[in-house]
Design an enzyme around this catalytic site. Sequence first.
Site, PDB file in Angstrom:
ATOM      1  N   GLN B 130     -34.865  -3.750 -23.498  1.00  0.00           N
ATOM      2  CA  GLN B 130     -33.763  -3.059 -24.163  1.00  0.00           C
ATOM      3  C   GLN B 130     -34.180  -2.739 -25.590  1.00  0.00           C
ATOM      4  O   GLN B 130     -34.448  -3.650 -26.382  1.00  0.00           O
ATOM      5  CB  GLN B 130     -32.543  -3.974 -24.154  1.00  0.00           C
ATOM      6  N   GLY B 131     -34.282  -1.457 -25.931  1.00  0.00           N
ATOM      7  CA  GLY B 131     -34.704  -1.055 -27.268  1.00  0.00           C
ATOM      8  C   GLY B 131     -33.524  -0.685 -28.141  1.00  0.00           C
ATOM      9  O   GLY B 131     -33.197   0.500 -28.308  1.00  0.00           O
ATOM     10  N   SER B 133     -32.483  -3.024 -31.299  1.00  0.00           N
ATOM     11  CA  SER B 133     -32.703  -3.474 -32.679  1.00  0.00           C
ATOM     12  C   SER B 133     -33.902  -2.781 -33.311  1.00  0.00           C
ATOM     13  O   SER B 133     -34.891  -2.480 -32.646  1.00  0.00           O
ATOM     14  CB  SER B 133     -32.936  -4.989 -32.716  1.00  0.00           C
ATOM     15  N   SER B 165     -37.513  -7.894 -26.082  1.00  0.00           N
ATOM     16  CA  SER B 165     -38.048  -8.918 -25.186  1.00  0.00           C
ATOM     17  C   SER B 165     -38.784  -8.291 -24.015  1.00  0.00           C
ATOM     18  O   SER B 165     -38.287  -7.351 -23.383  1.00  0.00           O
ATOM     19  CB  SER B 165     -36.911  -9.797 -24.664  1.00  0.00           C
ATOM     20  N   GLU B 248     -20.313  -7.570 -20.700  1.00  0.00           N
ATOM     21  CA  GLU B 248     -21.599  -8.236 -20.532  1.00  0.00           C
ATOM     22  C   GLU B 248     -21.676  -9.525 -21.364  1.00  0.00           C
ATOM     23  O   GLU B 248     -22.177 -10.537 -20.915  1.00  0.00           O
ATOM     24  CB  GLU B 248     -22.718  -7.254 -20.921  1.00  0.00           C
ATOM     25  N   GLU B 372     -22.090 -14.913 -37.078  1.00  0.00           N
ATOM     26  CA  GLU B 372     -21.219 -14.231 -38.042  1.00  0.00           C
ATOM     27  C   GLU B 372     -20.512 -13.041 -37.384  1.00  0.00           C
ATOM     28  O   GLU B 372     -19.324 -12.791 -37.632  1.00  0.00           O
ATOM     29  CB  GLU B 372     -22.046 -13.759 -39.247  1.00  0.00           C
TER      30      GLU B 372
END
Lengths: 339, 391
Positions: B130-131, B133, B165, B248, B372
């Site tokens: 998953q791209g 960040s 990842s 999710e 946060e």
Amino acid sequence: MSGVHATDLSDVLATVASCAEACRQAPLLESLKIFADAGVLGAIAEESHGGLGMDFPAGAAIVGTAGKALFSDSVGDALLAVRYVGRLFPGLADDLASGSAVCVVSVGGNVAISEDGRTLSGFVEPLPFADIATHLLLVTGDRPQLALVDLSADGVTRHTVDALDLERSYGAIWLDTVAPTAVGSDHAAECRSLCITLRAAWLEANARQALQIAVQHLAVREQFGRKLIGMPVVRQTLAHLGLKLENARLLNDDALVRLTGPAAETAYATNARVAVEVVEKSMHYLGAMGFTWEMPLHRYLRRVRSLVDATNSSAETDIVHLLADFASSRSSNGDASIA
Amino acid sequence: MADVQNTEPADAAMFRADVRTWLATNLPAEFLADSPAYSDPSIDEVRAWERHLYEAGFVALAVPRAYGGQGRTMREHLIVNQEIGLLAAPESVNSIGKEIISSILLALGSESQKRRYLPRIFSMEEIWCQGFSEPQAGSDLAAVRTRAIADGDGWLISGSKIWTSYAQRADFCLLLVRTGDVAARYDSLTLMIVPMTTPGIDSRPIRQIDGSDEFCEVFFRDVRVGQDAVVGEVNRGWSGAVSVLEVERATNRMYRGWRFENEVRHILNACGGAARGDVLTGLSKAATDARITQLYAEEIVRTIMAGRSPGATGSLMKLHWSEAHQQFADFALRMLSRPVGHVTPELARARQRFELIYLRARSETLIAGTSEVQASIIADRVMRLPKGGSK
């Protein structure tokens, strides 16, 4: 569960709220009569014993509503007494349901039953309203027994005990070879679990209300040119307090449905810890006003702290029993409620 | 409480028994991190194991059969998660594909995308990353800079992603790219499917605290994809995905509460089956925290099965689990590190396992939304706190 519909419960809760409002300044005996006249005290007693036959979550909701309204009694002991005395000694149940007799409940005292099962000796922990109660319902022993004691019987002595809570009298009850009115083992474990779970619900409700008061204050109080509620550190702290209350609620809901000893102990231990922390922190957020009698926070703190200190419940359930209870939950209600 | 129906329905009990029996028969002892026979399985071995699990019908339980799922309900999904969680089984090497990207494709993908990609995700034929960040866009994805420019009948992508990842092993990436004006923030982001073998992609593994290289930095230089790479609508990628991700967040890695319980049991066994003093205090707290995580998962499943959205309950579960599990990992390692003289194979195994758990737990308050971020969601959406703000 017995079939209580949401509409039935909301009606009952509205009644509880109005009763609590009506008897805010009234002495306990008068207050219980108001609740009794409204039919609330028999809420969780079986219909066959003259009760409303509502389920335990409904009982917790009633207790929580009374707690939020700052009513002086949790009502929980009264609900329990009508349910279990009705089974143990039906002759007294009507008096309890009508408020003409007052029964306090102890589940963590140091009372032993004689070998022949005919007398009780020992003492029970400081209990709210022990000084004006007419009867004591207690759960005692490793193999739990449920016993009903007439507090006018020979061998009963009572002592007033100091407590932070100024709105409720606390007392210890000593029993010296006292003959109980009735003794039985049926439902003793259930009574103990339900008692501490209802107390947990009452603690949670008090803590939620205290936090709500703090939030209302923070929403209007300005410092450094902005409302305190808008400050990230304040919001983060409030969110963590909200999370702890949700955690406590989940454990309570689970305990109310399954009513196993470990589930109830865990729910109580968590609610006791969380309630005190939330009320203390809520008081902090009211600033100096929180420490005055102008605001009700000290009343929440006093009652929560007094009940926690008075309830002799193990803070740490035996870990082996706790894990065994987890395993049993997977084949019991957890998935049944999802089905 | 004689009137209480307190038993699991017969069909659910039967399914649970099937899952439990199958796992006992098929999951190798050397894959179990609480077994003295444990031997760290390779990625290929875990991939084969996950394929075996899929073939047995225990993956994608609540996904329609047309897309490679089992067509069952969230109840069976929960049961499988409970039973797998209770075992110290290997972590999935394609959980991002199976739990996050599949959810997005199911909700936003075209029919052909769903039929093409989903079955191969579940069967482990294709691993996904998953791209989202970027170096300057972590929690704040509105700051995404990786850009896709329309070029003929497709798109040209340039930029970089980080903390991706398994990018070096992935067959596909679901990429969040800027396709419009930066000032539009979330409203100019698009989701695209990018084959990781496409020329112009360079994946560089980043060594993590536990010594593994799961994370990667991924560079895209004029990477060309077709129009069919777009998932959902152009410039609507984030707004579409965020609603999916809300669900999710609530359902991803649902086994965590039961794995937490497995870890508590492991520590108890390492202590000889009895606990006293500070060990009892720590284990009681951890067991209660595990139970709370489980109860959140069960509440989420009940909510979804009743046809409602779990809303922010996933944030409550995530914040509770991540912080409680970090505390437990610290406690467990301290317990296991006490001098004992003779170190049994069981104790040695426990120490090795919890050293890794402790190190990996450092990331748990960061991944999938930081503490946060979760606290902000709880403040806004669970507690509905007034916003306040400047005068």
